[in-house]
Design a protein around this motif. Structure first.
Motif, mmCIF file in Angstrom:
data_model
loop_
_atom_site.group_PDB
_atom_site.id
_atom_site.type_symbol
_atom_site.label_atom_id
_atom_site.label_comp_id
_atom_site.label_asym_id
_atom_site.label_seq_id
_atom_site.Cartn_x
_atom_site.Cartn_y
_atom_site.Cartn_z
ATOM 1 N N GLY A 190 5.535 85.792 -39.121
ATOM 2 C CA GLY A 190 6.258 85.734 -37.854
ATOM 3 C C GLY A 190 5.452 85.734 -36.573
ATOM 4 N N PRO A 191 4.554 86.702 -36.359
ATOM 5 C CA PRO A 191 3.827 86.753 -35.082
ATOM 6 C C PRO A 191 2.869 85.581 -34.862
ATOM 7 C CG PRO A 191 3.830 88.892 -36.145
ATOM 8 C CD PRO A 191 4.341 87.918 -37.154
ATOM 9 N N GLY A 192 2.424 84.926 -35.942
ATOM 10 C CA GLY A 192 1.580 83.749 -35.768
ATOM 11 C C GLY A 192 0.131 83.882 -36.185
ATOM 12 N N PHE A 193 -0.293 85.062 -36.646
ATOM 13 C CA PHE A 193 -1.693 85.278 -37.003
ATOM 14 C C PHE A 193 -2.013 84.959 -38.465
ATOM 15 C CE2 PHE A 193 -1.494 88.872 -33.703
ATOM 16 C CZ PHE A 193 -2.144 88.125 -32.724
ATOM 17 N N SER A 194 -1.010 84.821 -39.323
ATOM 18 C CA SER A 194 -1.227 84.949 -40.768
ATOM 19 C C SER A 194 -2.216 83.946 -41.350
ATOM 20 C CB SER A 194 0.094 84.877 -41.526
ATOM 21 O OG SER A 194 0.678 83.599 -41.430
ATOM 22 N N MET A 195 -2.138 82.674 -40.979
ATOM 23 C CA MET A 195 -3.053 81.695 -41.581
ATOM 24 C C MET A 195 -4.505 81.984 -41.191
ATOM 25 S SD MET A 195 -1.530 79.605 -43.633
ATOM 26 C CE MET A 195 -2.336 78.007 -43.720
ATOM 27 N N ILE A 231 2.806 78.785 -49.954
ATOM 28 C CA ILE A 231 1.712 78.578 -50.903
ATOM 29 C C ILE A 231 1.010 77.237 -50.694
ATOM 30 C CG2 ILE A 231 3.400 77.759 -52.616
ATOM 31 C CD1 ILE A 231 0.007 79.438 -53.349
ATOM 32 N N ILE A 232 1.749 76.194 -50.321
ATOM 33 C CA ILE A 232 1.140 74.873 -50.152
ATOM 34 C C ILE A 232 0.099 74.902 -49.036
ATOM 35 C CG2 ILE A 232 1.547 72.462 -49.537
ATOM 36 C CD1 ILE A 232 4.330 72.714 -50.743
ATOM 37 N N ALA A 233 0.475 75.459 -47.889
ATOM 38 C CA ALA A 233 -0.446 75.493 -46.744
ATOM 39 C C ALA A 233 -1.656 76.371 -47.044
ATOM 40 C CB ALA A 233 0.282 76.003 -45.503
ATOM 41 N N VAL A 234 -1.427 77.528 -47.680
ATOM 42 C CA VAL A 234 -2.529 78.443 -47.976
ATOM 43 C C VAL A 234 -3.502 77.796 -48.963
ATOM 44 C CG1 VAL A 234 -3.155 80.686 -48.946
ATOM 45 C CG2 VAL A 234 -1.121 80.482 -47.505
ATOM 46 N N GLN A 235 -2.955 77.158 -50.000
ATOM 47 C CA GLN A 235 -3.812 76.535 -50.999
ATOM 48 C C GLN A 235 -4.655 75.423 -50.391
ATOM 49 O OE1 GLN A 235 -3.173 73.242 -52.672
ATOM 50 N NE2 GLN A 235 -3.538 73.620 -54.861
ATOM 51 N N GLU A 236 -4.050 74.577 -49.580
ATOM 52 C CA GLU A 236 -4.781 73.466 -48.961
ATOM 53 C C GLU A 236 -5.858 73.978 -48.003
ATOM 54 O OE1 GLU A 236 -4.766 70.323 -49.514
ATOM 55 O OE2 GLU A 236 -2.974 70.003 -50.747
ATOM 56 N N MET A 237 -5.536 75.012 -47.247
ATOM 57 C CA MET A 237 -6.498 75.566 -46.298
ATOM 58 C C MET A 237 -7.710 76.145 -47.024
ATOM 59 S SD MET A 237 -5.971 78.674 -43.534
ATOM 60 C CE MET A 237 -5.623 79.882 -44.820
ATOM 61 N N LEU A 238 -7.458 76.932 -48.072
ATOM 62 C CA LEU A 238 -8.565 77.574 -48.785
ATOM 63 C C LEU A 238 -9.394 76.559 -49.577
ATOM 64 C CD1 LEU A 238 -6.933 80.924 -49.992
ATOM 65 C CD2 LEU A 238 -8.373 80.515 -47.991
ATOM 66 N N ARG A 239 -8.736 75.565 -50.139
ATOM 67 C CA ARG A 239 -9.493 74.534 -50.856
ATOM 68 C C ARG A 239 -10.418 73.787 -49.895
ATOM 69 N NH1 ARG A 239 -6.207 71.163 -55.026
ATOM 70 N NH2 ARG A 239 -6.892 72.913 -56.344
ATOM 71 N N ASP A 240 -9.919 73.473 -48.713
ATOM 72 C CA ASP A 240 -10.739 72.778 -47.714
ATOM 73 C C ASP A 240 -11.922 73.641 -47.274
ATOM 74 O OD1 ASP A 240 -11.123 70.567 -45.641
ATOM 75 O OD2 ASP A 240 -10.868 72.326 -44.337
ATOM 76 N N ALA A 241 -11.731 74.976 -47.299
ATOM 77 C CA ALA A 241 -12.805 75.893 -46.899
ATOM 78 C C ALA A 241 -13.806 76.124 -48.021
ATOM 79 C CB ALA A 241 -12.199 77.221 -46.450
ATOM 80 N N GLY A 242 -13.604 75.493 -49.178
ATOM 81 C CA GLY A 242 -14.574 75.585 -50.266
ATOM 82 C C GLY A 242 -14.252 76.579 -51.353
ATOM 83 N N PHE A 243 -13.078 77.222 -51.294
ATOM 84 C CA PHE A 243 -12.708 78.187 -52.322
ATOM 85 C C PHE A 243 -12.115 77.484 -53.537
ATOM 86 C CE2 PHE A 243 -12.550 80.677 -48.387
ATOM 87 C CZ PHE A 243 -13.311 81.772 -48.747
ATOM 88 N N GLN A 244 -12.262 78.116 -54.683
ATOM 89 C CA GLN A 244 -11.669 77.613 -55.911
ATOM 90 C C GLN A 244 -10.253 78.166 -56.017
ATOM 91 O OE1 GLN A 244 -13.893 78.601 -59.419
ATOM 92 N NE2 GLN A 244 -12.228 78.044 -60.816
ATOM 93 N N VAL A 245 -9.260 77.288 -56.028
ATOM 94 C CA VAL A 245 -7.852 77.691 -56.094
ATOM 95 C C VAL A 245 -7.126 76.821 -57.122
ATOM 96 C CG1 VAL A 245 -7.686 78.604 -53.739
ATOM 97 C CG2 VAL A 245 -7.305 76.165 -54.144
#
Length: 610
Positions: A210-215, A245-259
């Protein structure tokens, strides 16, 4: 390939953050296979928090629900986890020690693998015993740091707290950012500090969008060593819920994490089934404002898990307040106006009561105190005129040590009422209770259930359990659902209540539309009531004669002294004592136990002593 980050689906919290209720057990069992087929989740939150109480309100056996809900995930090799409130177990109020010990044995037997233990005061005296009890029962003990943003909640504060939990045997640490107001850089420093203490400790991050910080916060904690991230699924992602889950997975994969990959066909099936549940009946308790992000939440810091019920409750409070304003020639407030006033008042009240983390039950306490202050001041009265005993328990230290000192204004108010501050172990205030409930169940002929799970449920939620067994809970839920359907179908300008006067006696009539039947009103009467001075409800809620089985209910003919408790009104999960305003005799008690009442309804009549 970078470091692996795993995902958890906080299915229970998705619903609690959206509204007031959760899916029925048949709906949970139906959606579980599609969640499993998504293929991206190592964990699913299956129960805990208000989950069991919601089952009871439906008229369902919560023990059966947990067993059936966790079973398919176990078979698929997915861990199940739950939320618990340390000293409070699964309820708003503190528990006895023997009940807390039984709690973990029951949940382990029912199929819950991990328990997330939190205390809104972050008091180790409340959390550490639960770590011990959970491990003794064979559960994974995940100790939570309740995250908030204040002058006292620093990086050093949280790292020190984690150190105490790890030394006490916690298997994992959760950063429970229940309001989503943790600042990303600060959260990253907390994770790094914990990993410096113990590099192999599992850290899970839980945040609301809600507040906007989460991602930004998710990315920051993962870059500093976080292992597991809580996520949600549309249409219950974002807003007062959690990042999708879609946004989190795409963000972390782009950052180089294994998801893990997401099976999108299964995702769409889960999404469709959730929408069907909302269309069926759950959507009646999901206010639209909870589906959008709102940075106004940063200032009050109210948790996403509470916003679901808050917006539903606020409808009733606004209607009641505007009824009073119209009657007194004042302009009614809009929902937005009341919400801003409430948020401002929370920001005023919070430091005065010692900066408790705004998470259940303390978020409700602070919010309720603030809302009552707003309503009082809107009516030209003073702050603090309604200050329930349960909130005093928090302020006085009965439930644990507050993070900061109580403001002098509140301290003086306490002293003026003869209240004493406490500093001892909170558990000492709540003696063992299981023998008492065993005896009651034997007297009623009720079975204790496998692994004593029915005994546990009765002792944990006595009032709700009795209403479940009697059928009253299911009837009340169905009545509420029927009313909401009727209200939605009724013409916008059509009244739901009319008042008539006949032969000098005033009657209140409830009106329904379509196929629905009018709902019985606590204040309606087919005959004149007893003589005496009326005592009215100071707020809307449910009427109860007692707040615990040990308390003797008042009855007509009882003599009372000024200040004696007559009854209670439960509003926003708090039981507010209604007291006699003078010495006298009770001549009438108008509502029945458990009836809904509106503000200014006459609930008791009292013949004053001359």
């Amino acid at each position: 390939m970078g470091r692996e980050v795993k995902f958890s689906l906080v299915f229970r919290d998705m619903w609690q953050s959206a509204g007031k209720y959760q899916p029925r057990v048949d709906q949970l069992v139906d959606i579980a296979p599609a969640i499993i087929r998504m293929g991206c989740f190592d964990r699913v939150e299956t129960n805990g928090g208000g989950f069991e109480q919601v089952n009871l309100l439906y008229g369902e056996n919560p023990n059966k629900a947990v067993r059936e809900w966790t079973k398919p995930f176990h078979e698929a090799g997915i861990q199940t986890h739950m939320l618990d409130r340390a000293l409070n177990g699964l309820r708003m109020s503190p528990c006895a020690k023997d009940l807390r010990q039984l709690f973990y044995k029951v949940k382990k037997a029912q199929g819950t693998d991990i328990t997330r233990i939190f205390c809104g005061l972050n008091d180790p005296r409340n959390v550490i015993p639960s770590i011990t009890y959970a491990k003794q029962a064979g559960m994974i003990a995940q100790a939570a740091l309740c995250i908030t943003y204040s002058p006292v909640h620093t990086v050093e504060y949280y790292v020190s707290l984690a150190k105490q939990f790890i030394e006490a045997g916690a298997d994992e640490i959760c950063l429970k950012d229940m309001a989503g107001i943790g600042r990303p850089a600060t959260l990253g420093k907390i994770v790094a500090g914990i990993k410096a203490l113990k590099s192999d400790i599992v850290i899970e991050y839980h945040s609301h969008a809600g507040p906007g910080f989460s991602m930004a916060s998710i990315l920051e904690v993962c870059q500093n060593g976080c292992d597991i991230v809580d996520t949600a699924v549309s249409p219950l992602s974002w807003g007062t819920g959690h990042a999708d889950i879609i946004a989190v997975q795409e963000m972390l994969r782009d950052a180089g994490f294994q998801v893990k990959d997401i099976n999108m066909e299964a995702y769409m099936e889960v999404r469709s089934k959730i929408q069907a549940m909302m269309d069926d009946f759950l959507g009646y308790w999901c206010p639209p404002l909870n589906r959008i992000d709102n940075s106004l939440l940063i200032k009050p810091g109210l948790p996403g898990g509470m916003m679901g019920s808050l917006m539903t409750d606020l409808e009733d409070n606004l209607a009641s307040l505007n009824k009073w304003k119209t009657k007194n020639g004042q302009k009614p407030l809009t929902t937005d106006e009341l919400l801003v006033k409430l948020f401002d008042e929370v920001a005023y009240v919070w430091p005065k009561v010692g900066y408790p983390c705004l998470v259940t039950p303390f978020s409700q306490y602070v919010k309720n105190l603030a809302l009552m202050n707003v309503i009082l001041m809107e009516k030209g009265k003073n702050r603090w005129e309604i200050f329930p005993d349960t909130i005093w328990d928090m302020v006085l230290g009965k439930a644990g040590k507050l993070p900061a000192d109580v403001d002098d204004e509140i301290r003086q108010l306490a002293l003026s009422q003869g209240r004493e501050f406490m500093s001892g172990d909170p558990q000492a205030n709540f003696p063992d209770c299981l023998d008492e409930y065993r005896a009651k169940m034997q007297e009623k002929g009720w079975d204790f259930g496998p692994d004593d799970e029915e005994l546990f449920e009765y002792a944990m939620h006595p009032e709700q359990y009795e209403n479940f067994r009697s059928g009253k809970a299911k009837a009340e839920f169905e009545k509420d659902l029927q009313k909401r359907k009727a209200d939605k179908a009724a013409p916008a300008a059509a009244p739901s209540v009319i008042t008539v006067t006949l032969d000098g006696q005033t009657y209140r009539l409830d009106v329904a539309y379509g196929d629905a039947l009018p709902q019985a009103s606590a204040s309606s009467s087919s005959a004149p009531v007893g003589e005496g001075e009326p005592i009215v409800a100071p707020l809307s809620g449910k009427f109860f004669l007692t707040k615990s089985p040990q308390e003797q209910p008042r009855k007509v003919g009882d003599a009372v002294k000024s200040g004696d408790v007559l009854c209670y009104i439960e509003a926003m999960k708090i039981q507010n004592a209604i007291c006699a305003d003078a010495d006298g005799v009770i001549t009438a008690i108008l509502p029945s136990n458990g009836d809904s009442v509106e503000e200014d309804d006459v609930i008791v009549k009292l013949a004053h002593n001359k």
